[in-house]
Design a protein around this motif. Structure first.
Motif, short mmCIF file in Angstrom:
data_model
loop_
_atom_site.label_atom_id
_atom_site.label_comp_id
_atom_site.label_asym_id
_atom_site.label_seq_id
_atom_site.Cartn_x
_atom_site.Cartn_y
_atom_site.Cartn_z
N ARG A 92 0.83 -1.20 0.00
CA ARG A 92 0.00 0.00 0.00
C ARG A 92 0.87 1.26 0.00
O ARG A 92 0.55 2.25 -0.68
CB ARG A 92 -0.92 -0.02 1.23
N TYR A 110 -5.29 3.05 -4.13
CA TYR A 110 -4.22 2.05 -4.21
C TYR A 110 -4.74 0.67 -4.62
O TYR A 110 -4.04 -0.12 -5.26
CB TYR A 110 -3.46 1.97 -2.88
N LYS A 111 -5.99 0.35 -4.25
CA LYS A 111 -6.56 -0.94 -4.65
C LYS A 111 -6.75 -1.00 -6.17
O LYS A 111 -6.46 -2.03 -6.80
CB LYS A 111 -7.89 -1.17 -3.94
N GLN A 112 -7.25 0.08 -6.74
CA GLN A 112 -7.43 0.12 -8.19
C GLN A 112 -6.10 0.05 -8.92
O GLN A 112 -5.97 -0.64 -9.94
CB GLN A 112 -8.20 1.39 -8.58
N ASN A 125 -4.74 -3.48 -8.97
CA ASN A 125 -5.36 -4.35 -9.98
C ASN A 125 -4.73 -4.19 -11.35
O ASN A 125 -4.87 -5.07 -12.21
CB ASN A 125 -6.86 -4.06 -10.07
#
Length: 238
Positions: A91, A107-109, A112
């Motif tokens: 992260r 950060y999650k996008q 991916n």
């Protein structure tokens, strides 16, 4: 008696593959038409709905940069490779890349869009970034590479990993699935659907058309048969 009934039930459950073949052969026009429709539909979907995807890659080498590398150094590098991989997708690293490039994603996008691979029996880590923009893929890959190298050095405490390749625009690949592949999938799906419909109709059709059908399903002998009379054919023959 029970053995005979069980044998009859088993015979009734057996699908005549020869009959299936002739049913599919007789419906070849419908199958061919379904293949054309499926290919055209999937081709149109690919053209209008599929967004191009561009993949940029960068590489780093996991070992120290000393002129003399011992066997223990190589063992340590191998053991730390998985740790380095997790650091790259951490992260902290992803958020630093977002801030550096001013990206409008979290950060999650971003995670991916990123994949990290370590080829077996090597100390090389490949960083792949896939987006719908060629320049964006390259910029994210290079930013991720620089931030990761710095973060790895801060966490591990040894010398920085060696950068092998930065991402370059000329090396970015278009990884969008091809039109031919989509059309082939559509044609195959169309053929499978029609074949399934034809086979289901055949299995649900309980009418008996021949003497063999009577013997197969009713297990009764045929005592007499009425020949088919075609008045038009008879007059033509006279």
């Amino acid at each position: 008696m029970e053995l005979k009934e069980r044998r009859i039930a088993e015979e009734e459950d057996v699908i005549d593959l020869k009959e299936v073949f002739y049913v599919l052969l007789g419906g070849w026009k419908a199958i061919f038409l379904a293949m054309l429709i499926g290919a055209a539909a999937f081709g149109a979907y690919h053209h209008f709905m599929i967004t191009p995807s561009y993949q940029a890659d960068a590489m780093i080498y996991i070992t120290n940069t000393d002129s003399v590398i011992t066997f223990s150094d190589l063992q340590l590098s191998s053991a730390l490779t998985e740790d380095y991989t997790n650091i790259i997708k951490s992260r902290t690293v992803l958020n630093r890349v977002i801030d550096e490039l001013d990206l409008d994603i979290n950060y999650k996008q971003l995670g991916n869009l990123v994949s990290v691979e370590n080829p077996e029996s090597t100390h090389i880590i490949h960083i792949y970034v896939t987006t719908d923009d060629l320049e964006l893929s390259r910029n994210i890959a290079n930013a991720l590479l620089n931030v990761s190298v710095s973060q790895i050095y801060q966490i591990i405490g040894s010398s920085e990993p060696t950068i092998i390749d930065y991402a370059e625009a000329e090396a970015v690949e278009n990884v969008t699935p091809g039109l031919t592949r989509y059309m082939a999938m559509g044609a195959l799906l169309g053929a499978v659907v029609v074949c399934a419909v034809l086979i289901i109709r055949m299995l649900m059709n309980t009418t008996m058309k021949t003497e063999e059908d009577i013997d197969k399903y009713l297990h009764l002998p045929v005592l007499a048969a009425v020949p088919y009379y075609n008045e038009h054919t008879t007059r033509k023959g006279k």
